[in-house]
Design a protein around this motif. Structure first.
Motif, PDB file in Angstrom:
ATOM      1  N   ILE A  60       0.850  -1.206   0.000  1.00 26.38           N
ATOM      2  CA  ILE A  60       0.000   0.000   0.000  1.00 26.38           C
ATOM      3  C   ILE A  60       0.882   1.251   0.000  1.00 26.38           C
ATOM      4  CG2 ILE A  60      -1.653   1.347   1.359  1.00 26.38           C
ATOM      5  CD1 ILE A  60      -2.948  -1.290   2.244  1.00 26.38           C
ATOM      6  N   ALA A  61       1.947   1.234   0.806  1.00 30.48           N
ATOM      7  CA  ALA A  61       2.867   2.383   0.874  1.00 30.48           C
ATOM      8  C   ALA A  61       3.517   2.637  -0.476  1.00 30.48           C
ATOM      9  CB  ALA A  61       3.928   2.141   1.946  1.00 30.48           C
ATOM     10  N   GLU A  62       3.821   1.557  -1.195  1.00 30.64           N
ATOM     11  CA  GLU A  62       4.458   1.683  -2.505  1.00 30.64           C
ATOM     12  C   GLU A  62       3.540   2.402  -3.497  1.00 30.64           C
ATOM     13  OE1 GLU A  62       7.417  -1.264  -4.769  1.00 30.64           O
ATOM     14  OE2 GLU A  62       5.332  -1.939  -4.852  1.00 30.64           O
ATOM     15  N   LYS A  63       2.241   2.365  -3.223  1.00 27.68           N
ATOM     16  CA  LYS A  63       1.274   3.034  -4.103  1.00 27.68           C
ATOM     17  C   LYS A  63       1.081   4.499  -3.710  1.00 27.68           C
ATOM     18  CE  LYS A  63      -0.942  -0.974  -5.869  1.00 27.68           C
ATOM     19  NZ  LYS A  63      -0.295  -0.726  -7.152  1.00 27.68           N
ATOM     20  N   GLY A  64       1.964   5.002  -2.841  1.00 24.82           N
ATOM     21  CA  GLY A  64       1.926   6.421  -2.507  1.00 24.82           C
ATOM     22  C   GLY A  64       1.030   6.776  -1.340  1.00 24.82           C
ATOM     23  N   LYS A  65       0.469   5.767  -0.672  1.00 19.52           N
ATOM     24  CA  LYS A  65      -0.368   6.017   0.504  1.00 19.52           C
ATOM     25  C   LYS A  65       0.526   6.040   1.754  1.00 19.52           C
ATOM     26  CE  LYS A  65      -4.345   5.529  -1.803  1.00 19.52           C
ATOM     27  NZ  LYS A  65      -5.253   6.670  -2.029  1.00 19.52           N
ATOM     28  N   LYS A  66       0.210   6.922   2.680  1.00 16.48           N
ATOM     29  CA  LYS A  66       0.966   7.004   3.934  1.00 16.48           C
ATOM     30  C   LYS A  66       0.427   5.949   4.901  1.00 16.48           C
ATOM     31  CE  LYS A  66       3.896   9.139   6.743  1.00 16.48           C
ATOM     32  NZ  LYS A  66       5.316   8.861   6.615  1.00 16.48           N
TER      33      LYS A  66
ATOM     34  N   VAL B 195      10.524   3.953   7.830  1.00 16.83           N
ATOM     35  CA  VAL B 195      11.242   2.673   7.759  1.00 16.83           C
ATOM     36  C   VAL B 195      11.390   2.282   6.291  1.00 16.83           C
ATOM     37  CG1 VAL B 195      11.002   0.211   8.288  1.00 16.83           C
ATOM     38  CG2 VAL B 195      10.590   1.910  10.061  1.00 16.83           C
ATOM     39  N   LEU B 196      10.324   2.521   5.539  1.00 12.11           N
ATOM     40  CA  LEU B 196      10.342   2.498   4.080  1.00 12.11           C
ATOM     41  C   LEU B 196       9.671   3.798   3.645  1.00 12.11           C
ATOM     42  CD1 LEU B 196       8.939  -1.103   3.569  1.00 12.11           C
ATOM     43  CD2 LEU B 196      11.325  -0.439   3.301  1.00 12.11           C
ATOM     44  N   GLU B 197       9.792   4.135   2.384  1.00 12.04           N
ATOM     45  CA  GLU B 197       9.115   5.337   1.912  1.00 12.04           C
ATOM     46  C   GLU B 197       7.614   5.217   2.161  1.00 12.04           C
ATOM     47  OE1 GLU B 197       8.772   8.146  -2.085  1.00 12.04           O
ATOM     48  OE2 GLU B 197       9.870   6.252  -2.181  1.00 12.04           O
ATOM     49  N   ASN B 198       7.052   6.240   2.807  1.00 10.37           N
ATOM     50  CA  ASN B 198       5.611   6.305   3.138  1.00 10.37           C
ATOM     51  C   ASN B 198       5.189   5.336   4.238  1.00 10.37           C
ATOM     52  OD1 ASN B 198       4.941   8.290   1.203  1.00 10.37           O
ATOM     53  ND2 ASN B 198       4.859   6.732  -0.393  1.00 10.37           N
ATOM     54  N   LEU B 199       6.135   4.673   4.907  1.00 17.47           N
ATOM     55  CA  LEU B 199       5.757   3.658   5.902  1.00 17.47           C
ATOM     56  C   LEU B 199       6.456   3.904   7.240  1.00 17.47           C
ATOM     57  CD1 LEU B 199       4.390   0.445   5.676  1.00 17.47           C
ATOM     58  CD2 LEU B 199       6.608   0.136   6.656  1.00 17.47           C
ATOM     59  N   ASP B 200       5.657   4.121   8.285  1.00 19.77           N
ATOM     60  CA  ASP B 200       6.153   4.257   9.657  1.00 19.77           C
ATOM     61  C   ASP B 200       5.749   3.017  10.450  1.00 19.77           C
ATOM     62  OD1 ASP B 200       6.838   6.800   8.807  1.00 19.77           O
ATOM     63  OD2 ASP B 200       5.283   7.835   9.978  1.00 19.77           O
TER      64      ASP B 200
ATOM     65  N   ASP C 293      -5.675  11.110  11.256  1.00 18.34           N
ATOM     66  CA  ASP C 293      -5.660  12.005  10.097  1.00 18.34           C
ATOM     67  C   ASP C 293      -4.277  12.133   9.454  1.00 18.34           C
ATOM     68  OD1 ASP C 293      -8.339  12.410  10.487  1.00 18.34           O
ATOM     69  OD2 ASP C 293      -8.101  14.299  11.561  1.00 18.34           O
ATOM     70  N   ASN C 294      -3.247  11.606  10.112  1.00 21.57           N
ATOM     71  CA  ASN C 294      -1.886  11.712   9.563  1.00 21.57           C
ATOM     72  C   ASN C 294      -1.546  10.567   8.607  1.00 21.57           C
ATOM     73  OD1 ASN C 294      -1.495  13.993  11.138  1.00 21.57           O
ATOM     74  ND2 ASN C 294      -0.715  12.809  12.873  1.00 21.57           N
ATOM     75  N   TYR C 295      -2.446   9.578   8.516  1.00 19.70           N
ATOM     76  CA  TYR C 295      -2.170   8.390   7.700  1.00 19.70           C
ATOM     77  C   TYR C 295      -3.369   8.044   6.828  1.00 19.70           C
ATOM     78  CZ  TYR C 295       1.868   7.725  10.719  1.00 19.70           C
ATOM     79  OH  TYR C 295       3.054   7.910  11.379  1.00 19.70           O
ATOM     80  N   ASP C 296      -3.072   7.508   5.645  1.00 15.29           N
ATOM     81  CA  ASP C 296      -4.139   6.970   4.803  1.00 15.29           C
ATOM     82  C   ASP C 296      -4.620   5.630   5.349  1.00 15.29           C
ATOM     83  OD1 ASP C 296      -4.141   9.015   2.683  1.00 15.29           O
ATOM     84  OD2 ASP C 296      -2.128   8.260   2.252  1.00 15.29           O
ATOM     85  N   TYR C 297      -3.660   4.830   5.855  1.00 14.76           N
ATOM     86  CA  TYR C 297      -3.988   3.517   6.424  1.00 14.76           C
ATOM     87  C   TYR C 297      -3.155   3.284   7.685  1.00 14.76           C
ATOM     88  CZ  TYR C 297      -6.516   2.285   2.184  1.00 14.76           C
ATOM     89  OH  TYR C 297      -7.424   2.274   1.158  1.00 14.76           O
ATOM     90  N   ILE C 298      -3.812   2.757   8.709  1.00 16.28           N
ATOM     91  CA  ILE C 298      -3.129   2.274   9.909  1.00 16.28           C
ATOM     92  C   ILE C 298      -3.435   0.784   9.987  1.00 16.28           C
ATOM     93  CG2 ILE C 298      -2.970   2.392  12.425  1.00 16.28           C
ATOM     94  CD1 ILE C 298      -3.826   5.374  12.197  1.00 16.28           C
ATOM     95  N   ILE C 299      -2.381  -0.030   9.972  1.00 17.18           N
ATOM     96  CA  ILE C 299      -2.561  -1.487   9.941  1.00 17.18           C
ATOM     97  C   ILE C 299      -1.988  -2.074  11.233  1.00 17.18           C
ATOM     98  CG2 ILE C 299      -1.956  -3.610   8.708  1.00 17.18           C
ATOM     99  CD1 ILE C 299      -1.992  -1.992   6.128  1.00 17.18           C
TER     100      ILE C 299
END
Length: 256
Positions: free
Chosen positions: A28-34, A79-84, A118-124
């Motif tokens: 998901i992060a690779e698709k530009g989502k935070k 940790v990766l681009e767009n991924l915390d 609100d700071n993320y598109d997805y929280i998993i």
């Protein structure tokens, strides 16, 4: 309705729960989502599988939940681009006993994570493979539950109990919670059993079932030991292609 906090849950171990957390989040992060991954399993495999050195981490989701430290102090950013990652280590195992006398013990994560929604598109959220207060914290925080099911004979066993638990949590603790869907994992195309299991679940389960099926894949099994998700470890592998497809399904489902 907000629907961006997804808990990956199944009380059966070994169904590909953490593998799904790591690789779905990275895809998901690779698709530009935070994306934020919250590791609620004291084993910390989602943290290490995304390259977080657990032994080097000072503050974790544990300190964040009990309010000792801020989100910024606990999160591992980019940790990766767009991924915390909000990591964990083994001291999270003591949470159950240490919070026994606290009134809000099942809502400690939701009270803190809501500030970050609100700071993320997805929280998993990666849940432990058991039904305890850590899993209940994950369920009171989540908008929906994604259930990985291994393609094996006993796939339906325990699933009905999990669904009952989710419905109970929805009725009593979190009225927005719903089942996002079921994803089949560890599919072995060489056996008829995998196909039979899929057909059996489709016939007997009144839930959304994702079209993407995650194969049993050597590269997928190897990747966590290198601290890499499959889309970086071997993007041409069958596992990488499957998680990319699942990410696309989940994003499009959320965009409906």
């Amino acid at each position: 309705m907000d629907n961006n906090i997804i808990a990956i849950a199944n009380q059966k171990g070994g169904v590909g729960k953490t593998t799904t957390t790591i690789n779905l989040a990275a895809s998901i992060a690779e698709k530009g989502k935070k994306v934020l991954v919250v590791d609620m399993d004291p084993q910390g495999n989602a943290s290490s599988g995304l390259g977080v050195e657990k032994d080097q981490v000072k503050y974790t989701v544990y300190e964040y939940m009990i309010g000792n430290n801020t989100f910024e102090e606990c999160v591992q950013s980019e940790v990766l681009e767009n991924l915390d990652v909000l990591p964990t280590k083994v001291d999270l195992a003591g949470f159950e006993v240490e919070t026994l006398d606290m009134d809000n013990r099942y809502y400690m994560l939701s009270e803190r994570i809501e500030e970050q929604r609100d700071n993320y598109d997805y929280i998993i959220i990666d849940c432990p493979p058991s039904l305890n207060s850590l899993t209940l914290n994950s369920m009171t925080t989540a908008d929906s539950i994604l259930v990985p099911i291994q393609c094996e004979y006993y796939a339906l066993e325990g699933l009905e109990q999990l669904i009952r638990t989710i419905l109970l949590v929805r009725d009593r603790m979190n009225d927005r919670l719903h089942i996002n869907g079921v994803v089949f994992t560890m599919y072995d195309s060489r056996t008829n059993l995998s196909l039979q299991v899929i057909e059996n679940v489709r016939e007997n389960l009144n839930q959304h079932i994702y079209n993407t099926i995650i194969p049993r894949n050597v590269r997928l099994a190897e990747a966590p030991s290198y601290g890499l998700p499959i889309n970086i470890y071997d993007r041409r592998s069958a596992g990488a292609k499957a998680y990319k497809a699942l990410a696309e399904e989940i994003i499009s489902k959320g965009d409906l």
